[in-house]
Design a protein around this motif. Sequence first.
Motif, short mmCIF file in Angstrom:
data_model
loop_
_atom_site.label_atom_id
_atom_site.label_comp_id
_atom_site.label_asym_id
_atom_site.label_seq_id
_atom_site.Cartn_x
_atom_site.Cartn_y
_atom_site.Cartn_z
N TYR A 165 -36.20 -43.16 10.39
CA TYR A 165 -37.52 -42.57 10.19
C TYR A 165 -37.48 -41.11 10.59
O TYR A 165 -36.85 -40.77 11.60
CB TYR A 165 -38.53 -43.33 11.08
N SER A 189 -50.99 -37.17 8.65
CA SER A 189 -49.95 -38.18 8.52
C SER A 189 -50.55 -39.57 8.37
O SER A 189 -50.14 -40.37 7.54
CB SER A 189 -49.04 -38.08 9.76
N ARG A 227 -41.82 -42.62 3.93
CA ARG A 227 -40.81 -41.78 4.57
C ARG A 227 -39.71 -42.64 5.17
O ARG A 227 -39.93 -43.78 5.55
CB ARG A 227 -41.45 -40.92 5.67
#
Lengths: 126, 210
Positions: A69, A84, A95
């Motif tokens: 990540y 986010s 992501r």
Amino acid sequence: MLTLQFMPYDEIANLVSNKRISKVLNIVKGNNILLLEGRLRKEEEAELIKRTMEEIDEDFKGIELGVIYPDEKKNPDFFNKIKSNMINLLLGDRRGFTIMGPATIVREIKQDPNKIQLFTNTNFKL
Amino acid sequence: MITLMQKFMRRLFGNFFKKKKDIKMGLYGPPNGGKTTLANQVCKDWLGEEMGSVSNVAHETREIQIKEQLTIKSNGKELSFNLVDTPGIATKIDYEDFLKVGMKDGEAKARAKEATKGVVNAIKWLDDMDVVIVVLDSTKDPFTQVNITIVGNLQARDIPVLLVANKIDLKKSDIKRIQTAFPQYDVVGISAKCGNNMDEFYEALFKISR
């Protein structure tokens, strides 16, 4: 033969949690190593472990799991945190990537924020 | 969104009606981190008796164990809670691992079956916890997906967390690795087996239970 199956996030993006978990778990139970774009939600990761435990038998011994990540700032400012969270809420968490394999094939997945090492069982031949 | 609302309502009204002594303090972590050894040390310190059996073989604790209304004291303060010892969380359980340590086939299969149920129950109980102590073996790499998933789920549920780096009496112990892996949390190094640094541990419990 060892199969590495790639799954774009779009394949699970519109599924409810239960179906997402079933989909990835079924691929792994078919003795494949799954490379998933993005990651499951945190609650789904816990649910995945729970479902894995419920399905363990003499042939299926469980899974090995690793998530790469992007390194998040330790203390993101308020605006970035909101941004986010909104992106994750609307588009899902695309992501990074998740790697998952059956424990009969994958002995261990070692990870740090930037790399993943996958160790196969010694009795498993490529 | 519905889950978020449910979570919010539960925390709001759940906490409103909850008495202080009903606080559930969970011990979570991977197998063989020393959760039951820590539970035993806490119970010995404050009740003079142990809570559960410990073993070098993984998955010794396969059922949730609760010690109710435990009260600890530090610097004139008191903290009462129910201590919940949970089975170690794992992503795989192979009965053949138990054969390797000398168990018979039937016993190994039964232990594996019970261990899988234990993990399921430990995860189900996450929602009921008010405070969680994550017990990690400080001689091992903390950067595993099980640890990340446990901590991530506690964070998502907004449950206060204390990370314990256990087994500091061992040479390979490295508390810094745990601090680096989870920089957002306080880490207390202890040896539950030897009772080292328990005072600092109790102080940290007061801090996160406020």
